[in-house]
Design a protein around this motif. Structure first.
Motif, PDB file in Angstrom:
ATOM      1  N   MET A 139       0.818  -1.220   0.000  1.00  0.00           N
ATOM      2  CA  MET A 139       0.000   0.000   0.000  1.00  0.00           C
ATOM      3  C   MET A 139       0.846   1.262   0.000  1.00  0.00           C
ATOM      4  O   MET A 139       0.385   2.322  -0.419  1.00  0.00           O
ATOM      5  CB  MET A 139      -0.951  -0.007   1.201  1.00  0.00           C
ATOM      6  CG  MET A 139      -2.124  -0.943   1.024  1.00  0.00           C
ATOM      7  SD  MET A 139      -2.933  -0.836  -0.599  1.00  0.00           S
ATOM      8  CE  MET A 139      -3.405   0.893  -0.648  1.00  0.00           C
ATOM      9  N   VAL A 142       1.180   2.097  -3.586  1.00  0.00           N
ATOM     10  CA  VAL A 142      -0.058   2.663  -4.126  1.00  0.00           C
ATOM     11  C   VAL A 142      -0.217   4.113  -3.696  1.00  0.00           C
ATOM     12  O   VAL A 142      -0.508   5.003  -4.515  1.00  0.00           O
ATOM     13  CB  VAL A 142      -1.267   1.824  -3.662  1.00  0.00           C
ATOM     14  CG1 VAL A 142      -2.580   2.515  -4.037  1.00  0.00           C
ATOM     15  CG2 VAL A 142      -1.214   0.435  -4.281  1.00  0.00           C
ATOM     16  N   SER A 155      -5.013  -0.356  -6.163  1.00  0.00           N
ATOM     17  CA  SER A 155      -5.203  -1.226  -5.004  1.00  0.00           C
ATOM     18  C   SER A 155      -6.005  -2.466  -5.376  1.00  0.00           C
ATOM     19  O   SER A 155      -5.702  -3.579  -4.919  1.00  0.00           O
ATOM     20  CB  SER A 155      -5.918  -0.454  -3.894  1.00  0.00           C
ATOM     21  OG  SER A 155      -6.173  -1.278  -2.787  1.00  0.00           O
ATOM     22  N   PRO A 392     -10.224  -2.735  -1.152  1.00  0.00           N
ATOM     23  CA  PRO A 392      -9.551  -1.510  -1.621  1.00  0.00           C
ATOM     24  C   PRO A 392     -10.111  -0.240  -0.997  1.00  0.00           C
ATOM     25  O   PRO A 392      -9.370   0.702  -0.711  1.00  0.00           O
ATOM     26  CB  PRO A 392      -9.776  -1.543  -3.137  1.00  0.00           C
ATOM     27  CG  PRO A 392     -10.965  -2.408  -3.348  1.00  0.00           C
ATOM     28  CD  PRO A 392     -11.004  -3.382  -2.220  1.00  0.00           C
ATOM     29  N   THR A 395      -8.766   0.530   2.703  1.00  0.00           N
ATOM     30  CA  THR A 395      -7.390   1.027   2.752  1.00  0.00           C
ATOM     31  C   THR A 395      -7.326   2.496   2.363  1.00  0.00           C
ATOM     32  O   THR A 395      -6.641   3.300   3.004  1.00  0.00           O
ATOM     33  CB  THR A 395      -6.497   0.194   1.823  1.00  0.00           C
ATOM     34  OG1 THR A 395      -6.574  -1.184   2.216  1.00  0.00           O
ATOM     35  CG2 THR A 395      -5.054   0.648   1.906  1.00  0.00           C
TER      36      THR A 395
END
Length: 481
Positions: A139, A142, A155, A392, A395
């Motif tokens: 992450m 991302v 994600s 997704p 997060t």
């Protein structure tokens, strides 16, 4: 040694050089590199469950001892997440990623060559530590490389491979076991380690600067004690009971270590993570949701096959196959959910996914033994679609409003709490079912009531998570930054 490495390995490229060479495609290349490494770690996590009977026969041990190859891995994975922010500051993303991939590959080959149980467990602990350090890295890529308008899609695509791997790993592991023996399962992740390592040397940028700060040994020690004793305390409730001396001592250790850590983190100049992260409401509430998510995913993966066998009387094969359609539904949903999270509020997508996932457990609770195999399949699929919506969006809703300098610590805390929830989820549900069986009896009606109440417990867990998700809206001053 450094000269030899410099002669054999390509020079670490700068981020500017990589952007000039690959343009906008660079962030997708970097995502693919990290995905290969994460998939290698996931293969190590999920492949050994099929090897427990064979390892028991090989070493002449019962399942209670052989389970350490899984339990040791999971505990090491959870604890090893803690130093990830410090490692990133000290060595940079590229070096940390390459180090974890190297440890995974070398330990996998060593596991293939191991001949005694103690060495095998030790190697699994090393694998778990490498996988734990690596988990928060996905992450970070991302959130650092992708703009807000494409973070959900990135994600989702990353999670697609991570979720699909557990559906494939047990089957591949079983094929290796039948043909070459359980030792060959250690080699399952080596191809992905090699691919990830080679690509990382060419496609991950060197750190522009590193930060030398002291490692928070005391804070990590407190959290490690808290984690390990908490897991042992919950698991031990099944046999000892909550009022046993050992249980009370373990509960006291958990409370004391948690209190000492909060006191330490609020005073230390460089704690393993700053408590100020929780001043951001969207992050604090997201952590609550992440814990409940971990509990629900792992607990349901454990509970549904056991429910099929113990309450409904199915054999192991149909019980195991019951989760396969939902696994593929989950893998298909996640990329689509990532696109939705880019276009709509991640908070409301998370709420919708939590409600759908929780309602699937409510259906199990209401139907009990009357549920048919077909009903169980489609309800499980519906629940996993809800889970796919969560992954997704949760997060993004948790991390999006934090400052870039906070992402390393925040990603670690998020993954650590989710993983801890998963490890505890299995133990909590197992203890809960045993407790309710003791209350209702071992007859058919008692078994039906015990499992129905376990599914109601999971429903309640997700209702609490839904309330927390509704409060994930950032504070006005944070949103204005």
């Amino acid at each position: 040694m450094s000269r030899l490495a410099a002669a054999l390995l390509p020079p670490a490229p700068s981020r500017d050089a990589l952007l000039e060479r690959h343009g906008e495609r660079y962030k997708w290349w970097a995502l693919a590199v990290v995905a290969c490494g994460i998939i290698a770690a996931v293969f190590s996590t999920t492949s050994f469950s099929v090897a427990v009977p064979a390892m028991g026969a090989y070493f002449g041990m019962g399942q209670d001892r052989v389970q350490w190859v899984i339990t040791g891995y999971m505990a090491a994975m959870t604890v090893a997440m803690l130093p990830t922010p410090w490692l990133l500051d000290r060595y940079g993303f590229r070096q940390v990623f390459l180090g974890t991939v190297l440890f995974l590959a070398v330990s996998s080959v060593a596991g293939f060559l191991a001949t005694d149980f103690a060495t095998t467990v030790a190697i699994r602990i090393v694998q778990g530590a490498a996988a734990g350090i690596q988990q928060p890295l996905a992450m970070i890529v991302v959130m650092r490389l992708f703009p807000p308008g494409s973070q959900g899609r990135a994600s989702g695509l990353l999670s697609f491979g991570i979720v699909l791997a557990p559906a494939v790993a047990p089957t591949l592991a079983g094929m290796l076991l039948d043909r070459y023996g359980w030792q060959a399962i250690f080699l399952l992740n080596v191809p992905f380690c090699l691919i990830a390592g080679v690509l990382a040397m060419h496609l991950l940028a060197r750190a522009d600067e590193t930060l030398r700060r002291p490692f928070d040994w005391y804070g990590v020690a407190l959290l490690s004690v808290l984690t390990l004793v908490l897991i042992e305390w919950v698991a031990g409730l099944r046999e000892a009971g909550p009022l046993a001396t050992a249980s009370l001592v373990e509960a006291a250790v958990v409370a004391l270590s948690g209190t000492l850590f909060v006191r330490h983190a609020s005073r230390a100049k460089a704690p393993i993570f700053a408590l100020s992260l929780f001043h951001e409401r969207s992050f604090a509430m997201g952590i609550v949701v992440s814990f409940a998510y971990g509990v629900g995913v792992y607990a349901s993966t454990y509970l549904i096959p056991v429910f099929l066998q113990n309450a409904l009387g199915y054999q192991a094969t149909p019980a195991g196959l019951a989760l396969m359609p939902s696994g593929f539904a989950l893998a298909v949903t996640i990329p689509l959910a990532g696109i939705l999270a880019d276009r709509h509020s991640p908070r409301w997508i998370t709420v919708g996914g939590l409600l759908l996932f929780g309602l699937s457990f409510l259906f199990f609770a209401m139907r009990g033994k009357a549920i048919s195999y077909g009903e169980l399949l489609w309800v499980t699929v519906a629940g996993r679609i809800g889970l796919g919506l969560i992954i997704p969006a949760l997060t993004l809703a948790t991390l999006r409003h934090l400052q870039p300098r906070q992402l390393g610590e925040a990603s670690m805390v998020n993954n650590y709490i989710r993983q801890l929830g998963g490890v505890l989820g299995i133990a909590i549900v197992a203890v809960f079912v045993e407790w309710r069986l003791a209350v209702h009896g071992q007859g058919p009606a008692g078994v039906d009531a015990a499992y129905s109440e376990a599914f109601l417990f999971l429903t309640g867990t997700f209702l609490v998570a839904t309330v927390a998700a509704l409060r994930m809206k950032p504070r006005e001053d944070a949103a204005a930054r």
